[in-house]
Design a protein around this motif. Structure first.
Motif, PDB file in Angstrom:
ATOM      1  N   VAL A   6     -23.738 -20.477   7.614  1.00  0.00           N
ATOM      2  CA  VAL A   6     -23.495 -19.049   7.795  1.00  0.00           C
ATOM      3  C   VAL A   6     -22.435 -18.884   8.874  1.00  0.00           C
ATOM      4  CG1 VAL A   6     -24.481 -16.811   8.398  1.00  0.00           C
ATOM      5  CG2 VAL A   6     -25.854 -18.490   7.136  1.00  0.00           C
ATOM      6  N   GLY A   7     -21.407 -18.076   8.609  1.00  0.00           N
ATOM      7  CA  GLY A   7     -20.360 -17.889   9.596  1.00  0.00           C
ATOM      8  C   GLY A   7     -19.616 -16.588   9.382  1.00  0.00           C
ATOM      9  N   THR A   8     -18.770 -16.246  10.338  1.00  0.00           N
ATOM     10  CA  THR A   8     -17.960 -15.033  10.276  1.00  0.00           C
ATOM     11  C   THR A   8     -16.510 -15.362  10.590  1.00  0.00           C
ATOM     12  OG1 THR A   8     -18.403 -14.507  12.590  1.00  0.00           O
ATOM     13  CG2 THR A   8     -19.901 -13.560  10.950  1.00  0.00           C
ATOM     14  N   PHE A   9     -15.607 -14.478  10.162  1.00  0.00           N
ATOM     15  CA  PHE A   9     -14.181 -14.676  10.396  1.00  0.00           C
ATOM     16  C   PHE A   9     -13.489 -13.336  10.234  1.00  0.00           C
ATOM     17  CE2 PHE A   9     -15.215 -15.470   5.998  1.00  0.00           C
ATOM     18  CZ  PHE A   9     -14.278 -14.728   5.300  1.00  0.00           C
ATOM     19  N   THR A  10     -12.192 -13.324  10.524  1.00  0.00           N
ATOM     20  CA  THR A  10     -11.373 -12.123  10.375  1.00  0.00           C
ATOM     21  C   THR A  10     -10.100 -12.481   9.623  1.00  0.00           C
ATOM     22  OG1 THR A  10     -12.216 -11.178  12.432  1.00  0.00           O
ATOM     23  CG2 THR A  10     -10.149 -10.279  11.590  1.00  0.00           C
ATOM     24  N   VAL A  11      -9.737 -11.668   8.644  1.00  0.00           N
ATOM     25  CA  VAL A  11      -8.494 -11.858   7.891  1.00  0.00           C
ATOM     26  C   VAL A  11      -7.494 -10.815   8.355  1.00  0.00           C
ATOM     27  CG1 VAL A  11      -7.411 -12.020   5.635  1.00  0.00           C
ATOM     28  CG2 VAL A  11      -9.814 -12.672   5.915  1.00  0.00           C
ATOM     29  N   ASP A  12      -6.417 -11.280   8.973  1.00  0.00           N
ATOM     30  CA  ASP A  12      -5.362 -10.375   9.422  1.00  0.00           C
ATOM     31  C   ASP A  12      -4.099 -10.708   8.634  1.00  0.00           C
ATOM     32  OD1 ASP A  12      -3.948  -8.473  10.886  1.00  0.00           O
ATOM     33  OD2 ASP A  12      -4.978  -8.972  12.741  1.00  0.00           O
ATOM     34  N   THR A  13      -2.980 -10.855   9.283  1.00  0.00           N
ATOM     35  CA  THR A  13      -1.715 -11.051   8.568  1.00  0.00           C
ATOM     36  C   THR A  13      -1.494 -12.493   8.121  1.00  0.00           C
ATOM     37  OG1 THR A  13      -0.559 -11.362  10.668  1.00  0.00           O
ATOM     38  CG2 THR A  13      -0.628  -9.132   9.757  1.00  0.00           C
ATOM     39  N   LYS A  14      -2.228 -13.452   8.686  1.00  0.00           N
ATOM     40  CA  LYS A  14      -2.039 -14.854   8.339  1.00  0.00           C
ATOM     41  C   LYS A  14      -3.152 -15.334   7.407  1.00  0.00           C
ATOM     42  CE  LYS A  14       0.264 -16.123  12.688  1.00  0.00           C
ATOM     43  NZ  LYS A  14       0.236 -17.019  13.871  1.00  0.00           N
ATOM     44  N   SER A  50       6.688 -10.475  -9.901  1.00  0.00           N
ATOM     45  CA  SER A  50       6.289  -9.433  -8.963  1.00  0.00           C
ATOM     46  C   SER A  50       5.907 -10.051  -7.629  1.00  0.00           C
ATOM     47  CB  SER A  50       5.110  -8.638  -9.529  1.00  0.00           C
ATOM     48  OG  SER A  50       5.439  -8.053 -10.762  1.00  0.00           O
ATOM     49  N   ALA A  51       5.899  -9.218  -6.602  1.00  0.00           N
ATOM     50  CA  ALA A  51       5.605  -9.711  -5.255  1.00  0.00           C
ATOM     51  C   ALA A  51       4.145 -10.079  -5.087  1.00  0.00           C
ATOM     52  CB  ALA A  51       5.996  -8.660  -4.219  1.00  0.00           C
ATOM     53  N   SER A  52       3.260  -9.513  -5.899  1.00  0.00           N
ATOM     54  CA  SER A  52       1.821  -9.767  -5.786  1.00  0.00           C
ATOM     55  C   SER A  52       1.243 -10.058  -7.164  1.00  0.00           C
ATOM     56  CB  SER A  52       1.112  -8.560  -5.153  1.00  0.00           C
ATOM     57  OG  SER A  52       1.618  -8.296  -3.862  1.00  0.00           O
ATOM     58  N   GLN A  53      -0.023 -10.489  -7.184  1.00  0.00           N
ATOM     59  CA  GLN A  53      -0.685 -10.831  -8.435  1.00  0.00           C
ATOM     60  C   GLN A  53      -1.256  -9.614  -9.159  1.00  0.00           C
ATOM     61  OE1 GLN A  53      -3.251 -13.810  -6.245  1.00  0.00           O
ATOM     62  NE2 GLN A  53      -3.027 -14.891  -8.165  1.00  0.00           N
ATOM     63  N   TYR A  54      -1.851  -8.686  -8.396  1.00  0.00           N
ATOM     64  CA  TYR A  54      -2.576  -7.567  -8.990  1.00  0.00           C
ATOM     65  C   TYR A  54      -2.197  -6.272  -8.289  1.00  0.00           C
ATOM     66  CZ  TYR A  54      -5.558 -11.418 -10.557  1.00  0.00           C
ATOM     67  OH  TYR A  54      -6.025 -12.591 -11.097  1.00  0.00           O
ATOM     68  N   ARG A  87      -3.160 -10.527   5.005  1.00  0.00           N
ATOM     69  CA  ARG A  87      -2.883  -9.160   4.580  1.00  0.00           C
ATOM     70  C   ARG A  87      -1.492  -8.733   5.057  1.00  0.00           C
ATOM     71  NH1 ARG A  87      -7.212  -5.006   4.885  1.00  0.00           N
ATOM     72  NH2 ARG A  87      -6.728  -4.951   2.664  1.00  0.00           N
ATOM     73  N   PRO A  88      -0.836  -7.839   4.327  1.00  0.00           N
ATOM     74  CA  PRO A  88       0.497  -7.381   4.757  1.00  0.00           C
ATOM     75  C   PRO A  88       0.450  -6.752   6.143  1.00  0.00           C
ATOM     76  CG  PRO A  88       0.057  -6.738   2.498  1.00  0.00           C
ATOM     77  CD  PRO A  88      -1.221  -7.278   3.024  1.00  0.00           C
ATOM     78  N   ASN A  89       1.556  -6.878   6.841  1.00  0.00           N
ATOM     79  CA  ASN A  89       1.645  -6.373   8.215  1.00  0.00           C
ATOM     80  C   ASN A  89       1.988  -4.886   8.190  1.00  0.00           C
ATOM     81  OD1 ASN A  89       1.824  -6.134  10.962  1.00  0.00           O
ATOM     82  ND2 ASN A  89       3.799  -7.184  11.145  1.00  0.00           N
ATOM     83  N   THR A  90       0.964  -4.063   8.032  1.00  0.00           N
ATOM     84  CA  THR A  90       1.145  -2.615   8.058  1.00  0.00           C
ATOM     85  C   THR A  90      -0.014  -1.983   8.801  1.00  0.00           C
ATOM     86  OG1 THR A  90       1.140  -0.606   6.717  1.00  0.00           O
ATOM     87  CG2 THR A  90       0.125  -2.544   5.750  1.00  0.00           C
ATOM     88  N   SER A  91       0.268  -0.962   9.567  1.00  0.00           N
ATOM     89  CA  SER A  91      -0.773  -0.323  10.382  1.00  0.00           C
ATOM     90  C   SER A  91      -1.778   0.436   9.534  1.00  0.00           C
ATOM     91  CB  SER A  91      -0.125   0.641  11.381  1.00  0.00           C
ATOM     92  OG  SER A  91       0.602   1.657  10.686  1.00  0.00           O
ATOM     93  N   PHE A 119       0.860  -1.179   0.000  1.00  0.00           N
ATOM     94  CA  PHE A 119       0.000   0.000   0.000  1.00  0.00           C
ATOM     95  C   PHE A 119       0.899   1.232   0.000  1.00  0.00           C
ATOM     96  CE2 PHE A 119      -3.402   2.502   2.535  1.00  0.00           C
ATOM     97  CZ  PHE A 119      -3.880   3.077   1.363  1.00  0.00           C
ATOM     98  N   ASP A 120       0.979   1.908  -1.153  1.00  0.00           N
ATOM     99  CA  ASP A 120       1.849   3.071  -1.316  1.00  0.00           C
ATOM    100  C   ASP A 120       1.019   4.320  -1.573  1.00  0.00           C
ATOM    101  OD1 ASP A 120       3.971   1.380  -1.081  1.00  0.00           O
ATOM    102  OD2 ASP A 120       4.575   1.457  -3.186  1.00  0.00           O
ATOM    103  N   GLU A 121       1.651   5.469  -1.352  1.00  0.00           N
ATOM    104  CA  GLU A 121       1.013   6.747  -1.662  1.00  0.00           C
ATOM    105  C   GLU A 121       2.027   7.639  -2.362  1.00  0.00           C
ATOM    106  OE1 GLU A 121      -0.143   8.037   2.231  1.00  0.00           O
ATOM    107  OE2 GLU A 121       1.790   8.992   2.667  1.00  0.00           O
TER     108      GLU A 121
END
Length: 746
Positions: A209-217, A130-134, A171-175, A23-25
Motif C-alpha cells: 500500500v502506498g501513495t504518490f503524486t502525479v505532476d508534470t513529470k 495527434s499530440a495525445s492518445q485520447y 500531466r501538462p504544465n498548466t495552472s 485542456f481547452d474551453e
C-alpha cells in the motif's frame, strides 16, 4: 537463390488529424482556447494491482465558477500498453455510465431534437499523429456547477528489479490542471508477496500500500516482490470471452538474487570492432563498458580483447578496473580503424589463453557485439572458449542499430547456457534507459526456458526480471510448466493468481486477432465463426480504439430511456450537442511505405566482384605466376555479408598458400555500402563466387564467374533484374600478364 534489386519510397503527406491541446474551453460565443475559466479542482488516481495486472480509476473534478456556460475538451495519455475500458460522469448525486459506440458518430444540434436532452460527454481515440492518445469532450457546464469525470483503464505491470513497475505519464504544465493524488494497493501471485512501494526509487509505502503524486513529470511506481523461494514463479490469470473462448495472461517472475557470481575476481571484455559496429556507434560501445565496469565489485581485475577479422588483447595482462585501465580500453576502441570480418571464434580462443593462467578466480567473459557473426554456431564458440563451467560466466550484450535484431543470437546463447550468465539484447535508441538496469545483467539467470509449444517466451530470464505473455484459446487454459535451468534444472507448474480484468488487454493485441480461428486449414466457415466470436467478445469487453468511442447519453427527454436501450443493443447513435466541437487545424504527418526486404542486389554483387575483387585477384595471380608459372584452376569464394560488412569469407583455392592468402585478403577488402535503416530492412546475404585462372596458348587469363547468392529473405517477392553480359575491358599492357586481363567468360 538469385538476388535482385529493391527500392523503398518515403512519402510525405498532410493528414487531417486533430491536434488537441491538453485542456481547452469553448462556447457559442467563445472560440476554442486553453482553459481560463474552467479549472480542475481535484484529481485522484487509484490503482489496484493483482498479479501483473493493474486497473486504474482516475477521477477529475471540473468546476465552472462563471460567468456563463462553457464546454471543454481534455486530451490525455495512458500508461504504455493500457486500454481505456470505460468512463462515467457524476453531476450532483447522479452518476451516468458511458456506453460503447461503434462506427462513425454523427453530431446534430440539440434544438433540432426537442424530444432528447443533450449528451453530456464523449471520449474517443485520437488519430495517429495527434499530440495525445485520447480526448474527452464535455458539453457546456453551467456557471457555479461542477462535474466529476471518472476514467477506467487496465495495463500490465513491467517486471523490473524484483518489482512490478508502472510508469504513469506526467500531466501538462498548466495552472488549470491540478496535481493528481495517487494511491496503490498491490498483491502478488502464488509464491510472491508485495512489500514496499517505491516512487522514483524512494519508499512511499509498505505491505503493498502506498501513495504518490502525479505532476508534470512521469512517475515510476514500483511494488517490490518478496519471493518465497529461489526459483521463478509462474502465474496465470484468465477471463472468459464469448462463444467458449478465454483470454489468459501468463506471468513469469524471477527472484532478485542480489549478488554477482561468487568469487568473481576478473572481467574480460570481448568487443566487436568490425565495420558493422559503426552502425551501433563507438560511443555506445564505450558507454556499455563504463557502466558494466562501474557495477563490478571494486577489486575486479580487467582485460579486454577487440576483434574483427583478427583478435588482439588490449592491455596484455590483467589490470585493476580503475580509470586508467578503462581509458586505455576506450582509446583502443575509438581510434582503431573499422574493417571487415567478425571472427568471434578467434576472439574466444584468445580469451581462453587469457583466462587459462593457472588461477582459480572466476572470470566473467563479457561479449559486446551487434550479433553479426557470420557462419558461426554455438558449439564452435563453446569449443573455442574451452573453459570449465565452474570458473567462467558469460554475459552477451547485443546492441541493435535501429529496429534490427541479432542474426547470431542462437550462437551467442550457447556459451551463456553452458557456463551460466545472461544474454541481453537492446536497441541503441533505448540504451540510456537500459543502462539503468545493468546490475540485473550481472545477476544469475535461468536459461533455455520453455512453456511448451503453445506460447513463445524469452529463452533467458535474469534474476529480478520477468515477462508476461497473452494467450487466446478455447475453454480452460492449458496446463503450463516452465522448464529450463539455472544452477540446477527447473520444472515449475503455473498457478492461478487473483482474478483480474484482462480480456481487453488480450483483445487489443493485434497479433492475437487471427487466433480466434483454431483450425489448421481454416475454411471460409471457420474464418466467419472466428470473426463472429471476436465481435461478440468485443461487445462484452469494449475498449476505446479507432473504431469505437464511449458516450454518455442524455437521461432527460420524452424517449431517452428507449434511446439508451436501442444504443445498448447496438443500434445507431447520433450525438446530440448544445455546442458543436470547434474545428481544429490539421497536423502534418510523415508517412512511409512498408519496408521490404533489402538483401544486396545481384547487380550490386556483380559490380563489387568486377570492380573491387577482380583487380585485386588479378594482382595476386601476377605475383603467384612468378613462382608457379603453370598455376591454373578455379577458385571459389563463399561470402557472408551483413550491415555493410563482409563478415566472413572462405576460399577454396588452388593449393598455392601464398596466392590463397592473397585472395582471402582481397575478399576482405571489399567495401560494401552501409545500409540506411530508414529505407532498408536488415539483411544477411550469402554469396558464392568463382574466379577461374587459366593458361591459354602460354598466356594467363582470369575468367569472371557468375554470382550465385542466397539469403534468408523472400527474394522471389523482390522485383528487379539480372545484369547482362559485359564485354572485355582493356588494360595497360605493361604488366607481367602481357595483353591479357580478367574478362567475362563467353
Amino acid at each position: 537463390m538469385n538476388l535482385a534489386a529493391i527500392g523503398a519510397i518515403l512519402a510525405v503527406s498532410t493528414v487531417p488529424a486533430r491536434a488537441e491541446t491538453s485542456f481547452d474551453e469553448y462556447s457559442e460565443d467563445v472560440s476554442r482556447r486553453p482553459a481560463q475559466q474552467l479549472a480542475e479542482a481535484g484529481c485522484d488516481l487509484d490503482i489496484q494491482v493483482r498479479g501483473a495486472i493493474a486497473t486504474f480509476e482516475a477521477r477529475h473534478r471540473i468546476v465552472n465558477p462563471g460567468p456563463g456556460a462553457l464546454g471543454s475538451s481534455y486530451a490525455f495519455d495512458l500508461p504504455r500498453g493500457a486500454t481505456l475500458t470505460g468512463f462515467s460522469l457524476r453531476a450532483g448525486t447522479t452518476v451516468e455510465q458511458a456506453l460503447p459506440i461503434a462506427g462513425e458518430i454523427t453530431v446534430v444540434d440539440g434544438e433540432a431534437r426537442p424530444m432528447f436532452g443533450i449528451d453530456p460527454a464523449l471520449v474517443e481515440a485520437l488519430p495517429p499523429g495527434s499530440a495525445s492518445q485520447y480526448v474527452l469532450r464535455v458539453q457546456p457546464l453551467a456557471e457555479d456547477r461542477e462535474v466529476t469525470i471518472t476514467l477506467r483503464y487496465t495495463a500490465i505491470a513491467e517486471l523490473r528489479g524484483g518489482a512490478l513497475r508502472l510508469v504513469i505519464p506526467g500531466r501538462p504544465n498548466t495552472s488549470k490542471l491540478s496535481a493528481c493524488r495517487g494511491s496503490i494497493r498491490a498483491v502478488g501471485g502464488p509464491g510472491a508477496t508485495v512489500g514496499a512501494i517505491r516512487v522514483a526509487g524512494t519508499e512511499a509505502g509498505t505491505r503493498g500500500v502506498g501513495t504518490f503524486t502525479v505532476d508534470t513529470k512521469d512517475v515510476v511506481v514500483d511494488a517490490e516482490l518478496a519471493f518465497a523461494g529461489v526459483v521463478p514463479v509462474v502465474w496465470t490469470q484468465s477471463e472468459a470471452l464469448a462463444d467458449g473462448w478465454t483470454a489468459t495472461v501468463v506471468t513469469v517472475a524471477a527472484p532478485p538474487i542480489r549478488t554477482t557470481t561468487p568469487r568473481l575476481r576478473r572481467a574480460l571484455f570481448v568487443v566487436d570492432g568490425s565495420r558493422s559496429m559503426e552502425l551501433v556507434g563507438r560511443q555506445n560501445t564505450t558507454a556499455v563498458i563504463r557502466k558494466i565496469a562501474a557495477t563490478l565489485p571494486v577489486d575486479t581485475a580487467i582485460e579486454a580483447i577487440i576483434y574483427d577479422r583478427t583478435a588482439k588483447r588490449v592491455l596484455g595482462t590483467w589490470k585493476p578496473g580503475d580509470a586508467a585501465t578503462l581509458a586505455a580500453i576506450e582509446k583502443e576502441i575509438t581510434t582503431r580503424a573499422a574493417i571487415n570480418g567478425s571472427d568471434l571464434v578467434g576472439a574466444f580462443k584468445l580469451a581462453h589463453t587469457a583466462i587459462s593462467d593457472n588461477t582459480r578466480d572466476t572470470t566473467m567473459v563479457i561479449v559486446i557485439s551487434d550479433g553479426v557473426l557470420g557462419d558461426v554456431d554455438g558449439m564452435e564458440l563453446t569449443k573455442a572458449l574451452d573453459a570449465k563451467t565452474s570458473t567462467v560466466d558469460v554475459l552477451a550484450v547485443v546492441l541493435d542499430p535501429a529496429s534490427t535484431q541479432s542474426p547470431g543470437a542462437a550462437a551467442l546463447r550457447s556459451p551463456v547456457n553452458l557456463h551460466g550468465g545472461s544474454f541481453v539484447e537492446v536497441g541503441v535508441s533505448e540504451l540510456d534507459s537500459a543502462l539503468g538496469t545493468v546490475d540485473e545483467w550481472l545477476r544469475p539467470a535461468w536459461l533455455e526456458l520453455s512453456l511448451g509449444d503453445r506460447i513463445e517466451i524469452p529463452e533467458t530470464v535474469r534474476a529480478g526480471s520477468g515477462f508476461t505473455r497473452m494467450m487466446l484459446h478455447r475453454g480452460a487454459a492449458p496446463k503450463l510448466v516452465l522448464t529450463g535451468h539455472g544452477e540446477t534444472p527447473i520444472k515449475i507448474a503455473a498457478r492461478g493468481a487473483s482474478r483480474a480484468p484482462i480480456a481487453t488487454l488480450v483483445l487489443a493485441d493485434p497479433e492475437l486477432a487471427e487466433r480466434f480461428v483454431v483450425a489448421p486449414d481454416p475454411t471460409d466457415a471457420d474464418i466467419a465463426r472466428g470473426a463472429r466470436a471476436r465481435a461478440s467478445s468485443l461487445a462484452l469487453h469494449p475498449y476505446v480504439h479507432e473504431g469505437l468511442a464511449f458516450a454518455l447519453l442524455s437521461t432527460s427527454g420524452k424517449v431517452a430511456k428507449n434511446r439508451i436501450a436501442v444504443v445498448k443493443a447496438g443500434g445507431p447513435y447520433e450525438r446530440i450537442v448544445d455546442v458543436f466541437d470547434p474545428p481544429v487545424p490539421p497536423v502534418v504527418t510523415i508517412g512511409t511505405t512498408t519496408l521490404q526486404p533489402s538483401a544486396i542486389a545481384r547487380i550490386t554483387l556483380e559490380r563489387l566482384f568486377r570492380d573491387q575483387l577482380q583487380p585485386k585477384a588479378y594482382a595476386c595471380y601476377q605475383r603467384a605466376l612468378g613462382l608457379a608459372p603453370k598455376l591454373a584452376g578455379t577458385v571459389h569464394f563463399d561470402f557472408r555479408m551483413g550491415r555493410g560488412e563482409v563478415t566472413s569469407v572462405a576460399v577454396a583455392g588452388l593449393g598455392d598458400a601464398q596466392m590463397d592468402t592473397c585472395l582471402l585478403d582481397a575478399a576482405y577488402q571489399l567495401t560494401l555500402p552501409l545500409p540506411d535503416f530508414t529505407v532498408n530492412a536488415d539483411d544477411q546475404t550469402v554469396a558464392r563466387y568463382p574466379l577461374t585462372f587459366v593458361l591459354s596458348e602460354s598466356r594467363p587469363q582470369v575468367v569472371l564467374g557468375d554470382a550465385d547468392s542466397t539469403s534468408p529473405l523472400d527474394i522471389d517477392a523482390i522485383q528487379g533484374g539480372v545484369p547482362g553480359k559485359r564485354g572485355p575491358v582493356k588494360v595497360d599492357s605493361a604488366t607481367p600478364l602481357g595483353t591479357m586481363r580478367p574478362s567475362k567468360s563467353p
